[in-house]
Each structure stands twice: as structure tokens, then as C-alpha cells.
Design an enzyme around this catalytic site. Structure first.
Site, PDB file in Angstrom:
ATOM      1  N   ASP B  11       2.391  -8.591  -6.901  1.00 54.77           N
ATOM      2  CA  ASP B  11       3.219  -8.320  -5.736  1.00 54.77           C
ATOM      3  C   ASP B  11       4.090  -7.096  -6.053  1.00 54.77           C
ATOM      4  OD1 ASP B  11       4.769  -8.780  -3.295  1.00 54.77           O
ATOM      5  OD2 ASP B  11       6.349  -9.437  -4.663  1.00 54.77           O
ATOM      6  N   TYR B  13       7.326  -5.858  -3.933  1.00 54.40           N
ATOM      7  CA  TYR B  13       8.768  -5.874  -3.649  1.00 54.40           C
ATOM      8  C   TYR B  13       9.463  -7.036  -4.347  1.00 54.40           C
ATOM      9  CZ  TYR B  13       7.422  -2.329  -0.354  1.00 54.40           C
ATOM     10  OH  TYR B  13       6.907  -1.183   0.184  1.00 54.40           O
TER      11      TYR B  13
END
Lengths: 221, 221
Positions: B11, B13
Site C-alpha cells: 500500500d 498512503y
């Protein structure tokens, strides 16, 4: 913009009943933490319903509400024993209705009145029965009947299936901005009950009306 | 429990990049409000991606990020002119990576490395290029290619389609509890990067591993 509609469909939590009325019980269980607990509990309850819908892992709103309570107690580092859990969940089954509810329902008695909630029947029925609201509502519609939480379009479809009306015959009433966005996006007329001077979410969708309490919906009679 | 996997899927953010590194720019635009603005902005960005997915009203994550910023400024009663909006959105395209990222990627250079994000390419590419992270990642996968936000099962499916691997060949790495729940529910191995001592959400799904930063994922090499 305002017109006469056939059906008045009400959200429950935050709209007819004050979810923060559990704060007293929270404070009794965990002195000094009632306000914070109550706030995180509600926030997580909503978040978990959204996430479960997105992941395709539906559980009833009662179970989601219990999960959210457990998270909140862990987060606040307080110990939730069975007795406290029972007390707090029971408080959720006896929320306080907003003061104008009864009078508004009475004045709409020639209309089709319905409740439409993410709550499962094991949550809604005690609440409705406790205040004898059953006499006013012709329909208590729970998303649990199709196991999809609001604000999916399919969930709002359940209202049309049950009431046998068209979208434009419905005024949907909620205090929750995400619920108003979902209902308006689906095609209902919408009245956002904004009791606390909040601002609307930036989802590109706006309610037909914004009222500070429920009495103003009577102009849709 | 720990085993060797073929693909490390990250991932973006909060996981590779610190979303709160925009706080400096927020504070410069709105003195005294930087911290609060930054926090509400992130919270609303996530909420809007979930709600748009639920309502079936997808917009790119860049647009959602702008909407969330506009809401936050209204909420905090500060005026967002075009210049400030541009400055803050640009800050989001130049987030600071966590300090261990580069070294960890280097040590995984014999593995399949991918980014998998809700971010649209107009957000991911400036970020990846700015730090020359393109040299490490074989795949930059955006949900925008299928227009479904995480954590829907279909979004995680995109990883398998692109990498041509099986679910059990993937270690998915995220700092976001909802993303870990979605990925684990889908069938990936999961490492939750818990930098700040948070607690896991009560969604009935638990990560395979919990680490305090990215260096510990190397045991899955």
C-alpha cells in the site's frame, strides 16, 4: 422545490432517536470517559458497517454495534466485562427519541410512514415498542432483510419494494449526511435534519431541504 | 506462520509515505490549524472513497482528495483559494517516504515488488518518480484501472491479474487496518505496519504479522 409526497421514510439512529443518549450509561460504566466512549463507539459502528459492506462480510448491525463497543473500550484502555457490555447494549435498545417526534408523526397520520434503518430487527423492535411508535409506522424496514447496509443503491430499493411506491413519492429523512447522499443519489427526495449546524459532505450530492429539526418536514404533507 | 513469498505488494498512503508530511504545508497555509486540518483531511479522504464505492459513484482518488480538502476547510472555517488548494494538493504529490523504505526495497530486489493503491496514476506517478522509486517496483497498480476502491474483493483481484501469481504467493503490506482486513479477507498474507501503537479493528479478521516498521517484513524473503 417542496411538494406533497405520499410516503415519509425515516432513518432511525440520530434521526428519530438520539444515539448520544447512551452517554449516561457509558459514564456510569466508565466515569470520566462517557463522552469520548460514546463518540468513538458511534463512529466505529458506522465505519464497520461500511467496511463490512465493502468487503462482502455482512453481520447484523447489533453485532457490528457490539464489535464497535469492544474496539472502543480497548482503545480507551477500559475493561468491558459481560455485565457492562449488557448494560451498554441495553442502553442502545432504549435510546431517547427527539422531543418533537411524536407530534410530527401524529400530524402525518394520513400519510404512509415508514422506518428504514441499518439496524436489525433485534435492535429496532425494542426501540419502537418501548415508545409505542409502532402505532405510527406502517412499515419497519430493516436492511437485514436483504443483508446490505445503506448507502448502497440496492438497500434503498428495499423501500420501494415494501411500500409499492415510486422514488419520487418518497421523502427520505435523515440526520446522517452519508445517508442523505445515498438516498438522494438513489432518487428519493431528501430532508437533512441538521440539528447541530454541521456542514454537508462534499460528495457532489445535496439534500432537497435542510431543517434544524423534524417539525419542518410537515411542509411536504 | 512466516514463510517465503514471491510477491511483496505495498500500500502507498501511510505505508510507504507519511500522509501527515503535508502538515507543514497545511500549517503554512493556515497557521495554527495545520495539525487538525491534516487529520480531518485524511479521515474524510478515506470516508469519501468508501462512501463513493458504496453508492456506486466512483471518482478518482485525486478528486476525492480535493473534495475532502474542501470539506475540511469549510469545517474549520478557513478560506481555501485556488493558490492554497494547488499548494496543498502539490504537497500530497510529494509526501515524505518513511526512512527505512529505500533500504528494505533494496534488500528485496530478487522478489516481485508492486505498489497497489487507491491512488490514481496522476497521484502515484509524481510520488514514485520524485523519489526514483520506479527502479524498485516492477508494477504500479492503481484501482483506477478498474474503478473500484479498496477494500472490495474485486479491487484486490487486480493484483493477481497483474502479477500472475496466486493469493498465497502474496504478502500484502499496509499501515491501514481496513486495508489489512480487506486483503486478509481476500486471501493474501498480510503484514500490518503499526508505527504508532494503534489497536486492530474489530472486524473478525486479523493480520498474519504486526510490525512496527517495514524492516521486519524481510523475514518473508
Amino acid at each position: 422545490m417542496v411538494r406533497s409526497v405520499e410516503a415519509f421514510v425515516f432513518d432511525v439512529y440520530g434521526t428519530l432517536f438520539d444515539v448520544y443518549s447512551v452517554q449516561k450509561a457509558c459514564e456510569e460504566c466508565f466515569p470520566g470517559k462517557g463522552e469520548e466512549l460514546c463518540k468513538i463507539w458511534r463512529q466505529k459502528q458506522l465505519e464497520y458497517s461500511f467496511l463490512r459492506q465493502l468487503m462482502g462480510r455482512y453481520r447484523t448491525f447489533l453485532e457490528v454495534t457490539k464489535d464497535a463497543l469492544r474496539y472502543t473500550c480497548k482503545k480507551l484502555r477500559v475493561s468491558l466485562d459481560n455485565k457492562k457490555e449488557e448494560k451498554l447494549i441495553n442502553a442502545y435498545l432504549q435510546l431517547t427519541p427527539y422531543k418533537e417526534v411524536q407530534q410530527v408523526l401524529k400530524e402525518l397520520d394520513n400519510k404512509t410512514l415508514a422506518i428504514f434503518s441499518n439496524g436489525s430487527r433485534d435492535m429496532l423492535e425494542p426501540l419502537v415498542n418501548h415508545y409505542e411508535f409502532g402505532q405510527w409506522f406502517h412499515h419497519v424496514i430493516s436492511v437485514d432483510d436483504m443483508k446490505q447496509f445503506k448507502p448502497t443503491p440496492a438497500s434503498y430499493m428495499l423501500v420501494l419494494d415494501r411500500l409499492k411506491v415510486n422514488r419520487e413519492d418518497v421523502l427520505f429523512i435523515s440526520s446522517n449526511t452519508w445517508d442523505i447522499a445515498g438516498a438522494k443519489s438513489f432518487g428519493f427526495y431528501t430532508a437533512w435534519i441538521n440539528r447541530t449546524g454541521e456542514i454537508m459532505d462534499e460528495l457532489g450530492i445535496w439534500p432537497d431541504c435542510i431543517y434544524s429539526d423534524l417539525t419542518e418536514i410537515l411542509e411536504w404533507k
